[in-house]
Design a protein around this motif. Structure first.
Motif, PDB file in Angstrom:
ATOM      1  N   SER A   1      11.290 -32.339  -6.934  1.00 52.64           N
ATOM      2  CA  SER A   1      12.646 -32.820  -7.194  1.00 52.64           C
ATOM      3  C   SER A   1      13.030 -32.663  -8.659  1.00 52.64           C
ATOM      4  N   ARG A   2      12.069 -32.845  -9.567  1.00 57.60           N
ATOM      5  CA  ARG A   2      12.374 -32.636 -10.985  1.00 57.60           C
ATOM      6  C   ARG A   2      12.667 -31.162 -11.254  1.00 57.60           C
ATOM      7  N   CYS A   3      11.983 -30.294 -10.545  1.00 57.99           N
ATOM      8  CA  CYS A   3      12.272 -28.869 -10.659  1.00 57.99           C
ATOM      9  C   CYS A   3      13.708 -28.589 -10.226  1.00 57.99           C
ATOM     10  N   TRP A   4      14.109 -29.142  -9.105  1.00 60.25           N
ATOM     11  CA  TRP A   4      15.478 -28.946  -8.622  1.00 60.25           C
ATOM     12  C   TRP A   4      16.499 -29.533  -9.599  1.00 60.25           C
ATOM     13  N   ARG A   5      16.190 -30.692 -10.169  1.00 60.94           N
ATOM     14  CA  ARG A   5      17.130 -31.308 -11.102  1.00 60.94           C
ATOM     15  C   ARG A   5      17.322 -30.442 -12.341  1.00 60.94           C
ATOM     16  N   ARG A   6      16.264 -29.769 -12.779  1.00 61.19           N
ATOM     17  CA  ARG A   6      16.392 -28.896 -13.949  1.00 61.19           C
ATOM     18  C   ARG A   6      17.400 -27.786 -13.708  1.00 61.19           C
ATOM     19  N   HIS A   7      17.481 -27.318 -12.475  1.00 59.03           N
ATOM     20  CA  HIS A   7      18.312 -26.150 -12.195  1.00 59.03           C
ATOM     21  C   HIS A   7      19.620 -26.476 -11.478  1.00 59.03           C
ATOM     22  N   PHE A   8      19.646 -27.579 -10.726  1.00 61.36           N
ATOM     23  CA  PHE A   8      20.852 -27.872  -9.945  1.00 61.36           C
ATOM     24  C   PHE A   8      21.359 -29.306 -10.098  1.00 61.36           C
TER      25      PHE A   8
ATOM     26  N   ILE B   1      22.859 -22.171  -0.138  1.00 68.30           N
ATOM     27  CA  ILE B   1      21.489 -21.687  -0.040  1.00 68.30           C
ATOM     28  C   ILE B   1      21.308 -20.384  -0.807  1.00 68.30           C
ATOM     29  N   GLY B   2      22.293 -19.506  -0.719  1.00 68.23           N
ATOM     30  CA  GLY B   2      22.212 -18.230  -1.428  1.00 68.23           C
ATOM     31  C   GLY B   2      22.091 -18.403  -2.925  1.00 68.23           C
ATOM     32  N   ASP B   3      22.814 -19.374  -3.482  1.00 67.00           N
ATOM     33  CA  ASP B   3      22.728 -19.643  -4.923  1.00 67.00           C
ATOM     34  C   ASP B   3      21.314 -20.044  -5.324  1.00 67.00           C
ATOM     35  N   VAL B   4      20.682 -20.849  -4.488  1.00 69.94           N
ATOM     36  CA  VAL B   4      19.324 -21.311  -4.799  1.00 69.94           C
ATOM     37  C   VAL B   4      18.357 -20.132  -4.798  1.00 69.94           C
ATOM     38  N   TRP B   5      18.486 -19.264  -3.791  1.00 74.86           N
ATOM     39  CA  TRP B   5      17.595 -18.120  -3.717  1.00 74.86           C
ATOM     40  C   TRP B   5      17.799 -17.169  -4.905  1.00 74.86           C
TER      41      TRP B   5
ATOM     42  N   ARG C   1      27.008 -12.012  -1.054  1.00 79.14           N
ATOM     43  CA  ARG C   1      28.309 -12.559  -1.451  1.00 79.14           C
ATOM     44  C   ARG C   1      28.277 -13.037  -2.894  1.00 79.14           C
ATOM     45  N   THR C   2      27.155 -13.692  -3.276  1.00 76.17           N
ATOM     46  CA  THR C   2      27.027 -14.188  -4.642  1.00 76.17           C
ATOM     47  C   THR C   2      26.965 -13.055  -5.646  1.00 76.17           C
ATOM     48  N   THR C   3      26.203 -12.002  -5.309  1.00 75.41           N
ATOM     49  CA  THR C   3      26.051 -10.857  -6.207  1.00 75.41           C
ATOM     50  C   THR C   3      27.364 -10.111  -6.393  1.00 75.41           C
ATOM     51  N   ALA C   4      28.168 -10.070  -5.317  1.00 81.20           N
ATOM     52  CA  ALA C   4      29.429  -9.324  -5.390  1.00 81.20           C
ATOM     53  C   ALA C   4      30.474 -10.024  -6.221  1.00 81.20           C
TER      54      ALA C   4
ATOM     55  N   LYS D   1      21.172 -15.272   7.204  1.00 81.76           N
ATOM     56  CA  LYS D   1      22.145 -16.117   6.522  1.00 81.76           C
ATOM     57  C   LYS D   1      21.937 -16.085   5.010  1.00 81.76           C
ATOM     58  N   VAL D   2      20.670 -16.151   4.589  1.00 83.31           N
ATOM     59  CA  VAL D   2      20.381 -16.116   3.158  1.00 83.31           C
ATOM     60  C   VAL D   2      20.812 -14.778   2.564  1.00 83.31           C
ATOM     61  N   ARG D   3      20.507 -13.684   3.255  1.00 78.60           N
ATOM     62  CA  ARG D   3      20.919 -12.368   2.757  1.00 78.60           C
ATOM     63  C   ARG D   3      22.435 -12.299   2.613  1.00 78.60           C
TER      64      ARG D   3
END
Length: 365
Positions: free
Chosen positions: A290-297, A160-164, A361-364, A354-356
């Protein structure tokens, strides 16, 4: 000295390909799209920027993709079919692959390449859906009837963090685009879609029909959402959406409007679909999120619900009910088993935490 037969190196003649056509014989449109991919890949590999902001596949993916297209064209030629991205052409290619006893896992990999190319060529939604569903059947056959979304999760460890973070990056990038440009509009639409999917992980059929003022309402302190879900016909009510979502929805509201004042823009767009690409004239098609999500993930929007459930399931405490509340699955036996009506606001706060946590974690890393 003239080389003798013993000293000269003899080259074995290359065997003529029998399972594919030469790349030069592919349809001209396909060759054009392949050149675009390769050029953009070279530009990005050199660390340069290009006017075309599409994300090309990796070099190895392009190489394999071209090989698959050459095989598909050969299968069409064998049956006097035009080489094109059609259901008949894909069926012909699959028949030949089955004749060579290609394993389901290999078929799924080749179909993924066709999905990438079809998306790059802006094929219609029916064709894209056909390719994705066909690939899903082969994936399930290869993984003991594993669901497509589970197979994707194994191949793509996204949380979830990656998506945000991706949504925040897109919103930031939109500020550098020219006002009124297609690039700016695309970045804001995609950013808002990803962010709203995280905060309100509704099904695609509900996300695409949300309208300003009707379902999504602006208040002095932020936004709220209230919509009846299409599948279960239950009321999804979020009276106070996360403050972190406000910049995304405000940017979406102000997009393509002549009004500089937020409240005037809100009145102007009241009743319009939030993801409309033509100033609210028409409702976006059901598969757009869903096409938006497919473009990115590389997968449809439905995966966000699995990501929430997975994150809560893997928690040290039993917090699965938080994901159920956020996904709007608070009715019937599910509600009785997992959700207390008075705990919805607490679920929202803990979900944000949880998202924070994932973002930090992703940023670090």
């Amino acid at each position: 000295m003239k080389p003798t037969p013993e000293t000269s190196q003899t080259r074995t003649p290359r065997t003529k390909a029998t399972l594919s056509v030469p790349e030069a014989e592919l349809p001209s449109l396909w060759r054009k799209r392949i050149r675009e991919m390769r050029r953009l890949r070279d530009v990005q590999d050199q660390g340069l920027l290009d006017l075309d902001d599409r994300q090309p596949p990796a070099t190895s993916v392009i190489r394999n993709l071209v090989s698959t297209l050459r095989q598909l064209a050969k299968s069409c030629a064998n049956r006097q079919l035009p080489a094109a991205m059609t259901k008949d052409a894909v069926t012909a290619w699959r028949e030949d692959c089955h004749g060579r006893c290609m394993k389901p896992v290999s078929m799924a990999a080749r179909l993924k390449e066709l999905c990438i190319f079809a998306d790059w060529c802006d094929e219609d939604d029916d064709m894209l859906e056909h390719l994705h569903k066909t690939r899903g059947r082969y994936l399930r056959a290869a993984t003991g009837d594993m669901k497509l979304k589970d197979a994707w999760a194994l191949e793509n460890p996204v949380n979830i963090g990656d998506v945000w973070v991706r949504a925040e990056d897109l919103l930031a990038a939109s500020h550098g685009e020219m006002a009124g440009s297609a690039a700016r509009a695309q970045a804001i639409l995609d950013a808002a879609c990803l962010a709203l999917s995280v905060v309100c992980p509704l099904r695609c059929g509900d996300l695409h029909r949300i309208r300003f003022g009707t379902h999504l309402r602006r208040h002095a302190t932020g936004w709220s959402l209230r919509i009846t879900t299409s599948k279960t016909e239950t009321e999804y009510d979020r009276p106070s959406l996360w403050p972190e979502l406000t910049p995304f929805l405000d940017a979406l509201l102000m997009l393509d409007t002549a009004q500089a004042d937020l409240w005037r823009a809100y009145d102007e767009k009241s009743g319009q679909p939030i993801f409309s690409h033509d100033f609210g004239e028409t409702e976006p098609y059901v598969e757009w999120p869903s096409r938006c999500w497919r473009r990115h993930f590389g997968t449809g929007e439905h995966i966000v619900r699995s990501l929430w459930h997975s994150m809560m399931f893997e928690s040290e405490t039993d917090e699965q009910w938080i994901a159920l509340a956020l996904c709007g699955q608070g009715n019937g036996r599910t509600a009785q088993a997992y959700i207390l009506a008075g705990a919805r606001s607490r679920a929202s706060r803990r979900g944000r935490a949880k998202v924070r946590e994932h973002r930090m974690r992703t940023t670090a890393q």
